[in-house]
Design a protein around this motif. Structure first.
Motif, short mmCIF file in Angstrom:
data_model
loop_
_atom_site.label_atom_id
_atom_site.label_comp_id
_atom_site.label_asym_id
_atom_site.label_seq_id
_atom_site.Cartn_x
_atom_site.Cartn_y
_atom_site.Cartn_z
N LEU A 32 -21.34 0.61 -5.08
CA LEU A 32 -21.42 -0.71 -5.71
C LEU A 32 -20.87 -0.65 -7.14
CD1 LEU A 32 -24.87 -2.04 -4.46
CD2 LEU A 32 -22.62 -3.05 -4.02
N ARG A 33 -21.15 0.44 -7.85
CA ARG A 33 -20.56 0.60 -9.18
C ARG A 33 -19.03 0.62 -9.08
NH1 ARG A 33 -24.49 4.84 -9.93
NH2 ARG A 33 -26.21 4.16 -11.27
N ALA A 34 -18.54 1.37 -8.10
CA ALA A 34 -17.09 1.45 -7.91
C ALA A 34 -16.53 0.08 -7.54
CB ALA A 34 -16.75 2.48 -6.84
N TRP A 35 -17.28 -0.67 -6.71
CA TRP A 35 -16.84 -2.02 -6.33
C TRP A 35 -16.74 -2.90 -7.56
CZ3 TRP A 35 -18.48 -6.89 -7.20
CH2 TRP A 35 -17.86 -7.91 -6.48
N ALA A 36 -17.74 -2.84 -8.43
CA ALA A 36 -17.74 -3.67 -9.63
C ALA A 36 -16.54 -3.35 -10.51
CB ALA A 36 -19.04 -3.48 -10.41
N GLU A 37 -16.21 -2.07 -10.65
CA GLU A 37 -15.05 -1.68 -11.45
C GLU A 37 -13.76 -2.20 -10.81
OE1 GLU A 37 -15.34 2.53 -11.69
OE2 GLU A 37 -17.08 2.53 -13.01
N ALA A 38 -13.67 -2.06 -9.48
CA ALA A 38 -12.48 -2.55 -8.78
C ALA A 38 -12.37 -4.06 -8.87
CB ALA A 38 -12.53 -2.10 -7.31
N ASP A 43 -9.90 -8.95 -10.84
CA ASP A 43 -9.99 -10.26 -11.48
C ASP A 43 -8.98 -10.37 -12.61
OD1 ASP A 43 -11.30 -12.84 -11.76
OD2 ASP A 43 -12.10 -12.07 -13.65
N ALA A 44 -8.87 -9.30 -13.42
CA ALA A 44 -7.89 -9.30 -14.51
C ALA A 44 -6.46 -9.37 -13.96
CB ALA A 44 -8.06 -8.05 -15.36
N ALA A 45 -6.20 -8.64 -12.86
CA ALA A 45 -4.86 -8.64 -12.27
C ALA A 45 -4.52 -10.01 -11.68
CB ALA A 45 -4.77 -7.57 -11.18
N ALA A 46 -5.50 -10.64 -11.05
CA ALA A 46 -5.27 -11.97 -10.46
C ALA A 46 -4.98 -12.99 -11.56
CB ALA A 46 -6.48 -12.40 -9.65
N ARG A 47 -5.77 -12.94 -12.63
CA ARG A 47 -5.54 -13.87 -13.74
C ARG A 47 -4.15 -13.66 -14.35
NH1 ARG A 47 -10.28 -16.34 -15.63
NH2 ARG A 47 -12.18 -15.58 -14.63
N ALA A 118 -7.39 -4.64 -2.59
CA ALA A 118 -8.25 -3.75 -3.38
C ALA A 118 -9.71 -4.15 -3.28
CB ALA A 118 -7.79 -3.76 -4.85
N VAL A 119 -9.98 -5.44 -3.37
CA VAL A 119 -11.36 -5.93 -3.26
C VAL A 119 -11.89 -5.68 -1.86
CG1 VAL A 119 -12.82 -7.98 -3.33
CG2 VAL A 119 -11.12 -7.60 -5.11
N GLY A 120 -11.06 -5.92 -0.86
CA GLY A 120 -11.48 -5.69 0.52
C GLY A 120 -11.80 -4.24 0.79
N LEU A 214 -22.39 -10.10 -11.73
CA LEU A 214 -23.70 -10.10 -12.37
C LEU A 214 -24.77 -9.59 -11.40
CD1 LEU A 214 -25.58 -10.76 -14.71
CD2 LEU A 214 -25.68 -13.12 -13.88
N LYS A 215 -24.72 -10.05 -10.16
CA LYS A 215 -25.68 -9.59 -9.15
C LYS A 215 -25.61 -8.07 -8.97
CE LYS A 215 -25.78 -13.77 -6.25
NZ LYS A 215 -25.40 -14.31 -4.92
N VAL A 216 -24.40 -7.57 -8.85
CA VAL A 216 -24.22 -6.13 -8.65
C VAL A 216 -24.74 -5.37 -9.86
CG1 VAL A 216 -22.51 -4.29 -8.40
CG2 VAL A 216 -22.29 -6.38 -7.05
N SER A 217 -24.43 -5.86 -11.05
CA SER A 217 -24.88 -5.20 -12.28
C SER A 217 -26.41 -5.14 -12.34
CB SER A 217 -24.34 -5.95 -13.50
OG SER A 217 -24.84 -5.39 -14.69
#
Length: 232
Positions: A32-38, A43-47, A118-120, A214-217
């Motif tokens: 889950l930590r790795a998911w949050a980083e990814a 999100d930054a790449a999409a923006r 990447a998210v998937g 936020l939930k993951v964090s």
């Protein structure tokens, strides 16, 4: 005395269960930590991809308007009529510029595809770990258990699926819009910024990515606090 021993036995049993659960969840929590980083990188790449697409769309729409104007121009009734090859050369130049812009938009679309993938992949890694013998034995009660400041694991997993769906739909809608474009239909190309903005407005209203981060964090932080507490 017997009552005290019984209470101590219950306390020890509960503590052992907590230690067991923490051990079972160690790998999924790391995932889950790795998911949050990814997800944060995605999100930054999409923006960035969406921001980079905006001027390209504007330039393409402006070029389409110029191409339509050139088509309507009565060349033979102007001094340019003395240069019949000029019209064809101008059209070829404009079409080449439009194709170059479409190619750049295709690159932005591929960046959105990479975000989706990447998210998937990060979400699938979490689910695979939860399907292993240890975590899979946690039971429904633990899966649904929430704390005062901590979402349940079920809430977190639902959020992961929502984020994956969010990026999948964003990619598909951008892909379909660009695939439908044709330089033989310049009016549609000229209206491209408005069509693109309608897509973005729908996604801007959805806070699923930040909500899930936020939930993951909170979930990961709660797991760390419990596993590091003196009684654990």
């Amino acid at each position: 005395m017997a009552a005290r021993r019984g209470a101590m036995t219950v306390t020890l049993t509960v503590m052992m269960m907590m230690v067991t659960v923490m051990a079972m969840m160690a790998a999924p929590v790391a995932a889950l930590r790795a998911w949050a980083e990814a997800a944060a990188r995605a999100d930054a790449a999409a923006r960035a991809a969406l921001a980079a697409a905006a001027p390209l769309l504007g330039a393409l729409a402006a070029l389409a308007a110029q191409m339509r104007a050139a088509r309507r121009l009565p060349w033979d009734a102007t001094p340019l009529g003395a240069f019949p090859e000029l019209r064809a050369r101008l059209w070829q130049k404009q079409r080449g510029a439009a194709e170059a812009l479409l190619e750049q938009l295709g690159e932005r679309r591929e960046e959105l595809r990479a975000v989706r993938d990447a998210v998937g992949a990060a979400g699938s890694a979490v689910l695979r770990l939860l399907e292993e013998p240890g975590p899979a034995e946690l039971g429904l009660a633990l899966l649904l258990r929430r704390g005062p400041r901590c979402p349940s694991l079920a809430d977190v997993l639902e959020g992961l699926q929502d984020v994956e769906r969010y990026y999948r739909h964003l990619y598909l809608e951008s892909k379909l819009l660009l695939q439908r474009l044709s330089l033989d239909s310049l009016a549609d190309v000229e209206a491209l910024p408005q069509s693109w903005e309608r897509i973005l407005e729908r996604f801007k209203e959805d806070d699923v990515v930040q909500d899930t981060l936020l939930k993951v964090s909170l979930f990961v932080e709660n797991h760390h606090e419990v596993s590091c507490s003196p009684g654990s």
